[in-house]
Design a protein around this motif. Structure first.
Motif, PDB file in Angstrom:
ATOM      1  N   GLY A   1       0.808  -1.215   0.000  1.00  0.00           N
ATOM      2  CA  GLY A   1       0.000   0.000   0.000  1.00  0.00           C
ATOM      3  C   GLY A   1       0.839   1.261   0.000  1.00  0.00           C
ATOM      4  N   LEU A   2       1.922   1.269   0.765  1.00  0.00           N
ATOM      5  CA  LEU A   2       2.799   2.438   0.782  1.00  0.00           C
ATOM      6  C   LEU A   2       3.485   2.617  -0.573  1.00  0.00           C
ATOM      7  CD1 LEU A   2       4.338   2.093   4.350  1.00  0.00           C
ATOM      8  CD2 LEU A   2       2.966   4.010   3.511  1.00  0.00           C
ATOM      9  N   ASP A   3       3.964   1.508  -1.154  1.00  0.00           N
ATOM     10  CA  ASP A   3       4.586   1.595  -2.485  1.00  0.00           C
ATOM     11  C   ASP A   3       3.579   2.085  -3.529  1.00  0.00           C
ATOM     12  OD1 ASP A   3       6.956   0.695  -1.440  1.00  0.00           O
ATOM     13  OD2 ASP A   3       6.684  -1.379  -2.067  1.00  0.00           O
ATOM     14  N   LEU A   4       2.360   1.569  -3.440  1.00  0.00           N
ATOM     15  CA  LEU A   4       1.321   1.966  -4.395  1.00  0.00           C
ATOM     16  C   LEU A   4       0.957   3.433  -4.221  1.00  0.00           C
ATOM     17  CD1 LEU A   4      -0.744   1.270  -6.558  1.00  0.00           C
ATOM     18  CD2 LEU A   4      -2.255   0.382  -4.764  1.00  0.00           C
ATOM     19  N   SER A   5       0.931   3.910  -2.978  1.00  0.00           N
ATOM     20  CA  SER A   5       0.616   5.315  -2.723  1.00  0.00           C
ATOM     21  C   SER A   5       1.658   6.231  -3.341  1.00  0.00           C
ATOM     22  CB  SER A   5       0.525   5.556  -1.210  1.00  0.00           C
ATOM     23  OG  SER A   5       0.247   6.913  -0.936  1.00  0.00           O
ATOM     24  N   VAL A   6       2.927   5.857  -3.230  1.00  0.00           N
ATOM     25  CA  VAL A   6       3.985   6.669  -3.826  1.00  0.00           C
ATOM     26  C   VAL A   6       3.872   6.651  -5.344  1.00  0.00           C
ATOM     27  CG1 VAL A   6       6.475   6.870  -4.144  1.00  0.00           C
ATOM     28  CG2 VAL A   6       5.553   6.350  -1.882  1.00  0.00           C
ATOM     29  N   ALA A   7       3.641   5.466  -5.919  1.00  0.00           N
ATOM     30  CA  ALA A   7       3.557   5.346  -7.374  1.00  0.00           C
ATOM     31  C   ALA A   7       2.368   6.113  -7.930  1.00  0.00           C
ATOM     32  CB  ALA A   7       3.457   3.874  -7.769  1.00  0.00           C
ATOM     33  N   ALA A   8       1.259   6.142  -7.179  1.00  0.00           N
ATOM     34  CA  ALA A   8       0.032   6.763  -7.677  1.00  0.00           C
ATOM     35  C   ALA A   8      -0.109   8.227  -7.283  1.00  0.00           C
ATOM     36  CB  ALA A   8      -1.184   5.989  -7.155  1.00  0.00           C
TER      37      ALA A   8
END
Length: 545
Positions: A138-145
């Motif tokens: 979720g943290l990685d996805l938040s940064v990517a998005a």
């Protein structure tokens, strides 16, 4: 072997800013972090107990506007459902510069509400190891998005034990937490609201790799299958697989893995949906099957037992599966999520910028083009005088104001930076006080300012008080237009902040020299402070502390 609460605390120990809403069901996680009982040990000063859900959301969302400020919000008893107000506005932005994870362990079901009004990626963890795995994703996805991501879990996952592989988190130098003025102002109104809604839809449509990685399927015999919501975890899928049923488990609730669901249902005659809370997945699957023209009957738990089961314990789960497929013969296969199919996540914002059908321009260009259409202040307007004086103090200034037309001209002149919804204005300013630099502005540590009308001050009272109690370096400016006898409520708010330790000054907006001196004095102080401005010039022209 770690409990789910320990695994989640282990993940959060590597995050710089963790906000805890009052009454959070994640009290054990909070205690583990405060006591430093996880590795690496946390600096408790970076874990903040807040006074309300809105304050916690405002601090989290405001902090994510800075670089190197990865954060998490442990939501309260109403979870994401209670946070819909801020999430419908500031949460819809796609320009966040750091990851933000919203953790919901409440008894409420947020899926339908998020899907309809504030769509953001919603992961569901049903086991202890999934809490760490999906939280990290979720943290990685938040940064990517460039957008917040939510993680939903429950008491079972927090209490059970599992083997958790913890990634190393090497300590590094103190980061530079900068604010990008080129992408400001951050707002969600008018044309900007349509822009952000369109971009969010495009973002969710580009999560196919994550959707496939979080759709775990097992083969059975016959033509009956079970769809398992991610919050039930592998235990429910294993029970269904033990009865030789086809199974599909979904770790991402929003957006829905429509392609995986269509493919799963194609050759089946009957499908049972197992989920807790509302009938969100059941409703969505029935609509999907109807639209695809599939000849499959979709059952919910109520259709099998004769009553809707909002909670599925071990006994209820066995009853549902026995009546759908007969007595079981033990557990079957329930593979873990294969995140190797989704990682590493590519940056998604550049993909959106390149898609003409979504938006012909990135956010900074959109702001530059539409800024000229905003209204202008009239000559002599006190708000223009205030904002101009703030930006002339010889240091960078970050200004958080309320939504609506009152400060729209300030956006056009690049004098305001963020427009949070009421209840979050002061909290966002509190988060921005952690900034160490403003890109493209004067050198030096910026001054965070919250400018509020009298009505906004009453709504934001807890946010201001939270800043005072946490000793955040924020200047609060309250504007009012009432004579002294009509300002009792505002004076009560000012008195509470002063009793909490804030320095309070009062000034007449018409006395420009006096206003300038008051702002210069407060700009060189530290900690929380308050300037009460009478915009009608009837409160008095003397500064008093």
């Amino acid at each position: 072997m770690l409990r789910g609460s320990e695994a989640l605390a282990m993940l959060l120990s590597g995050i710089r800013a963790v906000q805890v809403a009052p009454g959070s069901p994640l009290g054990r996680v909070e205690r583990l972090l405060l006591r430093g009982e996880v590795e690496p040990a946390r600096d408790a000063a970076h874990l903040a107990r807040t006074l309300s859900d809105e304050v916690a959301l405002g601090l989290g969302l405001g902090g994510a506007l800075l670089t190197q400020e990865a954060g998490a919000v442990l939501l309260g008893q109403t979870g994401l459902v209670g946070a819909l107000g801020p999430l419908r506005a500031l949460g819809m932005l796609g320009e966040y510069r750091s990851g933000l994870l919203l953790v919901d362990a409440s008894e409420t079901d947020p899926r339908a509400a998020l899907h309809a009004t504030a769509p953001l990626p919603l992961l569901e963890a049903g086991a202890a190891d999934e809490l760490y795995l999906l939280g990290s994703l979720g943290l990685d996805l938040s940064v990517a998005a460039g957008a917040p991501v939510a993680l939903r879990t429950h008491r079972r996952a927090l209490m059970e034990r599992a083997e958790v592989r913890v990634a190393a988190q090497p300590a590094g130098p103190e980061p530079v937490r900068s604010f990008c003025r080129e992408e400001a102002p951050y707002l969600f109104e008018g044309q900007a609201a349509l822009y952000h809604a369109e971009r969010r839809a495009g973002l969710l449509a580009r999560l196919q790799g994550v959707l496939q990685a979080l759709a775990v399927r097992t083969a059975g015999s016959g033509r009956r299958g079970v769809v398992v919501a991610g919050h039930l975890g592998r235990r429910a899928q294993a029970r269904a697989a033990g009865r030789r049923l086809h199974t599909l488990r979904l770790g991402l609730a929003v957006p829905l893995a429509e392609a995986a669901l269509r493919d799963f249902c194609t050759d089946l005659s009957d499908v049972l949906v197992l989920e807790e809370g509302g009938a969100y997945l059941l409703t969505q699957l029935r609509a999907l099957v109807h639209q695809a023209g599939l000849a499959v009957r979709v059952h919910g738990t109520g259709a099998v037992t004769g009553h809707w089961a909002p909670r599925l314990g071990e006994a209820e789960l066995e009853v549902e599966l026995d009546r759908f497929a007969g007595a079981g013969g033990g557990d079957g296969p329930a593979p873990p999520y294969d995140l190797g199919r989704a990682l590493p996540l590519p940056p998604l914002r550049p993909q959106l910028d390149a898609q003409g059908e979504l938006s012909e321009e990135p956010w900074p260009l959109f702001v530059s083009r539409t800024r000229r259409n905003l209204p202008q202040f009239l000559p002599g307007d006190g708000r223009l005088r205030l904002l101009t004086l703030l930006h002339g103090l010889g240091r960078p200034v970050l200004v958080s104001t309320g939504p609506g037309p009152a400060f729209a001209p300030g956006l056009g002149r690049a004098l305001c930076d963020v427009q949070p919804p009421p209840g979050c204005i002061a909290a966002v300013a509190g988060a921005l006080s952690e900034a160490t630099a403003v890109e493209g502005a004067l050198a030096g540590r910026p001054l965070a300012v919250a400018v509020l009308s009298e009505e906004e001050a009453l709504v934001d009272q807890l946010g201001m008080l939270d800043n005072v109690l946490a000793r955040r370096d924020v200047l609060h400016v309250l504007l009012h237009a009432h004579p002294p006898e009509g300002a009792e409520m505002l004076e009560e708010v000012a008195g509470q902040l002063q009793a909490g330790g804030a320095e309070v000054l009062r000034v007449d907006m018409q006395e420009e020299d006096l206003l300038h001196r008051a702002l210069e004095y407060l700009a060189h102080q530290r900690g929380p402070r308050l300037l009460v401005c009478n915009v009608q010039g009837t409160l008095g022209s003397q500064i008093s502390g």
